[in-house]
Design an enzyme around this catalytic site. Structure first.
Site, mmCIF file in Angstrom:
data_model
loop_
_atom_site.group_PDB
_atom_site.id
_atom_site.type_symbol
_atom_site.label_atom_id
_atom_site.label_comp_id
_atom_site.label_asym_id
_atom_site.label_seq_id
_atom_site.Cartn_x
_atom_site.Cartn_y
_atom_site.Cartn_z
ATOM 1 N N HIS A 111 45.293 42.546 29.963
ATOM 2 C CA HIS A 111 43.913 42.933 29.635
ATOM 3 C C HIS A 111 43.826 43.789 28.380
ATOM 4 O O HIS A 111 42.826 44.471 28.165
ATOM 5 C CB HIS A 111 43.279 43.662 30.838
ATOM 6 C CG HIS A 111 43.083 42.754 32.025
ATOM 7 N ND1 HIS A 111 42.818 43.213 33.299
ATOM 8 C CD2 HIS A 111 43.112 41.408 32.124
ATOM 9 C CE1 HIS A 111 42.701 42.188 34.129
ATOM 10 N NE2 HIS A 111 42.877 41.078 33.440
ATOM 11 N N CYS A 122 36.281 40.842 10.470
ATOM 12 C CA CYS A 122 37.455 40.264 9.785
ATOM 13 C C CYS A 122 38.615 40.035 10.745
ATOM 14 O O CYS A 122 39.603 39.392 10.382
ATOM 15 C CB CYS A 122 37.876 41.131 8.599
ATOM 16 S SG CYS A 122 38.671 42.690 9.039
ATOM 17 N N THR A 181 47.213 46.782 42.772
ATOM 18 C CA THR A 181 46.053 46.002 42.316
ATOM 19 C C THR A 181 45.291 45.455 43.509
ATOM 20 O O THR A 181 45.897 45.072 44.505
ATOM 21 C CB THR A 181 46.453 44.846 41.364
ATOM 22 O OG1 THR A 181 45.293 44.062 41.076
ATOM 23 C CG2 THR A 181 47.533 43.949 41.939
ATOM 24 N N SER A 182 43.964 45.421 43.372
ATOM 25 C CA SER A 182 43.137 44.867 44.450
ATOM 26 C C SER A 182 43.251 43.345 44.483
ATOM 27 O O SER A 182 42.800 42.715 45.434
ATOM 28 C CB SER A 182 41.679 45.272 44.250
ATOM 29 O OG SER A 182 41.222 44.831 42.989
HETATM 30 P P1 OAD Z 1 41.206 48.004 41.285
HETATM 31 O O1 OAD Z 1 40.453 49.274 41.101
HETATM 32 O O2 OAD Z 1 40.426 46.775 41.557
HETATM 33 O O3 OAD Z 1 42.262 48.176 42.467
HETATM 34 C C1 OAD Z 1 43.126 49.276 42.535
HETATM 35 C C2 OAD Z 1 44.061 49.066 43.707
HETATM 36 O O4 OAD Z 1 44.999 50.120 43.715
HETATM 37 C C3 OAD Z 1 43.365 49.068 45.078
HETATM 38 O O5 OAD Z 1 43.797 47.927 45.823
HETATM 39 C C4 OAD Z 1 43.870 50.367 45.723
HETATM 40 O O6 OAD Z 1 44.020 50.231 47.138
HETATM 41 C C5 OAD Z 1 45.213 50.540 45.047
HETATM 42 N N1 OAD Z 1 45.700 51.921 44.977
HETATM 43 C C6 OAD Z 1 44.987 53.082 44.915
HETATM 44 N N2 OAD Z 1 45.823 54.136 44.802
HETATM 45 C C7 OAD Z 1 47.082 53.645 44.787
HETATM 46 C C8 OAD Z 1 48.380 54.225 44.678
HETATM 47 N N3 OAD Z 1 48.559 55.542 44.556
HETATM 48 N N4 OAD Z 1 49.458 53.390 44.688
HETATM 49 C C9 OAD Z 1 49.292 52.050 44.805
HETATM 50 N N5 OAD Z 1 48.103 51.456 44.922
HETATM 51 C C10 OAD Z 1 47.012 52.229 44.902
HETATM 52 O O7 OAD Z 1 42.138 47.844 39.984
HETATM 53 P P2 OAD Z 1 42.843 46.520 39.444
HETATM 54 O O8 OAD Z 1 43.324 45.668 40.538
HETATM 55 O O9 OAD Z 1 43.824 46.958 38.406
HETATM 56 O O10 OAD Z 1 39.849 44.562 34.266
HETATM 57 O O11 OAD Z 1 41.638 45.806 38.728
HETATM 58 C C11 OAD Z 1 41.888 44.621 38.036
HETATM 59 C C12 OAD Z 1 41.021 44.551 36.835
HETATM 60 O O12 OAD Z 1 39.659 44.743 37.208
HETATM 61 C C13 OAD Z 1 41.260 45.657 35.807
HETATM 62 O O13 OAD Z 1 42.317 45.367 34.915
HETATM 63 C C14 OAD Z 1 39.954 45.729 35.093
HETATM 64 C C15 OAD Z 1 39.041 45.667 36.288
HETATM 65 O O14 OAD Z 1 37.753 45.235 36.077
HETATM 66 C C16 OAD Z 1 39.177 44.616 33.113
HETATM 67 O O15 OAD Z 1 38.615 45.622 32.727
HETATM 68 C C17 OAD Z 1 39.219 43.325 32.358
#
Ligand code: OAD
Length: 242
Positions: A111, A122, A181-182
């Protein structure tokens, strides 16, 4: 057998791995998208309508990320990279640069990155770690047009070469580890499904269940910083098994 010919590991990380470094995740209570609707700050339409608003959002994230330190989970993956070399492919959805700050190399940033800016006219692209940026919204030094953060917004394509490398790695690994990641954003989440359908073991580190959980052979329902040393040890063992 040469090291690079051994069994391979792919790790896919999301915002959860940086939570223990003090950076907010996107979804869930208190998540970034709860305070700022995605449509208002993370789409090309939002930028066209109000570049200053979008830049204020990303400037705040640059401030937070600049202050953040990599945590134990980032460090464990960097150490694993030093041991496995090219047998590890680290793919991240994060734009905060904390894997690199921990010492990981050749991170596939699906991302994009908060630390690169691109000209909307440009196309010139450059690293810029200045915090705060002297002027918002920033402008291109070459042509004067608006600069944008080099991150992928909703409705945009992922960087083609980065995605191709990620898919190739997912198709050819013995173990695919998903951390923090969710797993609801595509195509990132499907990389795990590709690996699993090709016979890789799928492991997950996340305090919560995700749509991938039911496919996983092993799950650590713990914060990444607490689980990762054990996970890395077990992953290394699995990769060494004939
Ligand atoms: P999310 O906010 O969707 O998910 C975060 C995940 O991390 C959740 O499943 C939590 O349960 C978990 N979590 C929280 N604390 C944690 C910890 N200490 N250790 C391990 N896990 C933990 O974030 P992403 O999955 O990264 O994209 O979201 C994916 C994409 O959606 C991002 O890259 C962004 C967003 O919109 C863009 O901006 C293009």
């Amino acid at each position: 057998m040469a090291v690079h010919e051994g069994r391979r590991l792919v790790v896919l990380t999301g915002a959860g791995i940086s939570a223990e470094s003090g950076l907010g995740t996107f979804r869930g209570t208190g998540g970034l998208w709860e305070n700022e609707p995605v449509q208002a700050v993370a789409t090309p339409q939002a930028f066209a309508k109000d570049p200053l608003k979008v830049w204020r959002f990303y400037e705040a994230r640059r401030h937070q990320a600049a202050r953040a330190e990599p945590n134990a989970a980032h460090r464990a993956l960097a150490e694993l990279g030093r041991c496995l070399g090219p047998r590890l492919t680290l793919i991240t959805q994060n734009v905060d640069g904390l894997h690199q700050a921990a010492g990981s190399q050749q991170v596939l940033e699906l991302h994009g990155s908060l630390w690169r800016l691109r000209c909307t006219d440009c196309g010139g692209e450059a690293e810029d770690r200045t915090v705060p940026l002297p002027v918002l919204p920033p402008r291109c030094g070459l042509c004067g047009a608006l600069l944008r953060p080099c991150v992928v917004w909703f409705g945009e394509f992922l960087p083609e070469k980065v995605l191709a490398k990620a898919v190739e790695a997912a198709r050819d690994c013995a173990l695919f580890l998903v951390v923090g990641t969710s797993a609801v954003v595509e195509p990132a989440a499907s990389l795990a499904r590709v690996a699993e359908s090709r016979g890789a073991a799928l492991w997950e580190v996340n305090p919560e269940t995700t749509p991938l959980s039911q496919l996983c052979q092993r799950s650590w329902r713990l914060p990444a910083g607490e689980a990762m040393d054990e996970v890395v040890e077990e992953a290394s063992r699995l990769l060494e098994d004939p």
